[in-house]
Design an enzyme around this catalytic site. Structure first.
Site, PDB file in Angstrom:
ATOM      1  N   ARG A 154       1.595  -4.171   3.420  1.00 59.48           N
ATOM      2  CA  ARG A 154       1.664  -3.510   2.117  1.00 59.48           C
ATOM      3  C   ARG A 154       2.594  -2.305   2.150  1.00 59.48           C
ATOM      4  NH1 ARG A 154      -2.137  -2.750  -1.458  1.00 59.48           N
ATOM      5  NH2 ARG A 154      -0.435  -1.576  -2.405  1.00 59.48           N
ATOM      6  N   ASP A 160      -7.530  -8.843  -7.533  1.00 59.86           N
ATOM      7  CA  ASP A 160      -8.319  -7.755  -8.099  1.00 59.86           C
ATOM      8  C   ASP A 160      -8.930  -8.257  -9.394  1.00 59.86           C
ATOM      9  OD1 ASP A 160      -8.675  -5.137  -9.864  1.00 59.86           O
ATOM     10  OD2 ASP A 160      -8.546  -4.506  -7.765  1.00 59.86           O
ATOM     11  N   ARG A 167      -7.778  -2.990   3.352  1.00 62.02           N
ATOM     12  CA  ARG A 167      -7.411  -1.738   4.007  1.00 62.02           C
ATOM     13  C   ARG A 167      -8.003  -1.525   5.382  1.00 62.02           C
ATOM     14  NH1 ARG A 167      -9.272   2.213  -0.605  1.00 62.02           N
ATOM     15  NH2 ARG A 167     -10.880   0.592  -0.706  1.00 62.02           N
ATOM     16  N   TYR A 206     -14.749  -1.229 -17.270  1.00 65.53           N
ATOM     17  CA  TYR A 206     -13.447  -0.639 -16.953  1.00 65.53           C
ATOM     18  C   TYR A 206     -12.634  -0.414 -18.226  1.00 65.53           C
ATOM     19  CZ  TYR A 206     -13.661  -1.083 -11.850  1.00 65.53           C
ATOM     20  OH  TYR A 206     -13.976  -0.922 -10.518  1.00 65.53           O
ATOM     21  N   ARG A 250     -14.503  -7.933   0.625  1.00 65.74           N
ATOM     22  CA  ARG A 250     -13.392  -7.022   0.952  1.00 65.74           C
ATOM     23  C   ARG A 250     -12.974  -7.143   2.412  1.00 65.74           C
ATOM     24  NH1 ARG A 250     -15.488  -1.547  -2.077  1.00 65.74           N
ATOM     25  NH2 ARG A 250     -15.385  -2.321  -4.212  1.00 65.74           N
TER      26      ARG A 250
END
Length: 362
Positions: A50, A86, A41, A161, A37
């Site tokens: 973004r 993702d 962010r 998921y 990651r």
């Protein structure tokens, strides 16, 4: 079929990189490092790019996905890029209605919980992956001698998921389905293995120099269930890379009880979460497999001397394995100060002094 002659591993751009050498068991002069990651962010340039747009759309816009992948390589000087995407992207491309909800993660409004639900799943059409291939090609052109790592979600985590309908602490519904309807479960995991395996293959064919399979939720499964009802499907996903001479990494959370079983998947290196010291993990594996990890992400917000001392302890423990790729024991938290990551890279590369009191660090 072999890698194309223009592939970075074939034409020599990345074959002798520190990352690829370490993954193949050769300990380079300095320990390579990248962060799970690392793209995302925690970077202000990512947030600016973004600006509230849709996450999955960003993943499928080649120029944007490429730029986001490159941002942490430029900023931190890490030894690899990790493809920005993702794990649910191949699920979306296969026709499943999935969306990313801010603050929660992937959400599936119509979960897969029965044999008839599994039968409705459609295969992934090859041309659906064209945006992924283009994003990888654009990225590899810019990276030069820095390798790109392709990635995909392991079948169990994808299935979790799909069955739960979104993130779950303990994957109770998925574990129940595993036993209540083993045939439907096997069909679901085969489907997951194939779509995620094709996703990974597309990245490797297009220029990725390594591939990592993420099994984020596998720690909720017993060892016996892993062996009987999960591992064969993880192997099936990795088998989509058969014939490609590209290093393969497995990373999962809570995998200490199943490290030997993970090694049995045929991977070249294993990522270890922050819970298990690398020297202990290596001993379980007979000191035979390169390891990746496992700096505790929580310490990224600790005072620098504490983080630096912890990182040096990880580097020392990693010397027990044949080779070591420094990383976190999980992903970069979004609140991480990017300058801390850059400083950590310099420490791992031997460009920062050791964390001793006389330096007066704070």
């Amino acid at each position: 079929m072999p890698l194309e002659p223009s592939h970075p591993l074939s034409d020599g751009r990345t074959a002798d990189s520190a990352l690829v050498r370490a993954l193949r068991g050769d300990r380079p002069e300095r320990t390579p490092v990248w962060f799970m990651r690392q793209a995302g962010r925690s970077l202000p340039e990512y947030r600016e790019l973004r600006a509230g747009g849709d996450m999955l759309q960003a993943c499928l816009t080649p120029e944007m996905a490429s730029e986001i992948t490159l941002q942490p390589v430029r900023r931190h000087g890490v030894d690899a890029g990790i493809f920005f995407s993702d794990i649910v992207v191949p699920v979306l491309l296969a026709g499943v209605d999935v969306r990313i909800v801010a603050g929660r993660g992937p959400v599936i409004d119509s979960p897969v919980r029965s044999a008839s639900d599994v039968l409705r799943l459609r295969p992934l059409e090859p041309d659906a992956l064209d945006p992924v291939r283009e994003a990888v090609r654009l990225t590899v052109e810019q990276l030069g001698t820095t390798p790109l790592i392709g990635f995909a979600g392991a079948p169990f985590t994808l299935a979790a998921y799909l069955v739960e309908g979104g993130p779950s602490k303990d994957q109770m519904r998925a574990r129940a389905m595993m036993h209540a309807d083993p045939h439907a479960w096997a069909g679901l995991l085969n489907w997951c293995a194939d779509v995620t395996g094709e996703f990974l293959r597309a990245q490797v064919e297009s220029g990725a120099s390594a591939a990592q399979l993420f099994d984020s939720w596998i720690g909720s499964v017993s060892k016996n269930d892993y062996v009987r009802r999960v591992a064969p499907h993880s192997k099936r996903a990795l088998d989509h890379l058969r014939g490609f001479d590209v290093p393969r990494i497995h990373f999962g959370l809570g995998t200490a009880p199943i490290l030997r079983e993970i090694a049995g998947l045929g991977v070249d290196a294993i990522g270890i979460d922050w819970r298990t010291p690398l020297d202990e993990a290596s001993a379980v594996l007979d000191d035979a497999i390169p390891l990746q990890g496992n700096i505790d992400p929580a310490l990224l917000t600790a005072p620098w001397p504490a983080l630096a001392a912890h990182a040096e302890g990880v580097l020392k423990a990693g010397k027990k394995a044949p080779a070591h790729v420094a990383n976190l024991g999980h992903g970069v938290p979004p609140e991480t100060d990017p300058d801390v990551l850059s400083r950590l890279v310099r420490l791992i590369h031997g460009e920062e002094p050791s964390p001793t009191p006389e330096h007066g660090w704070s």
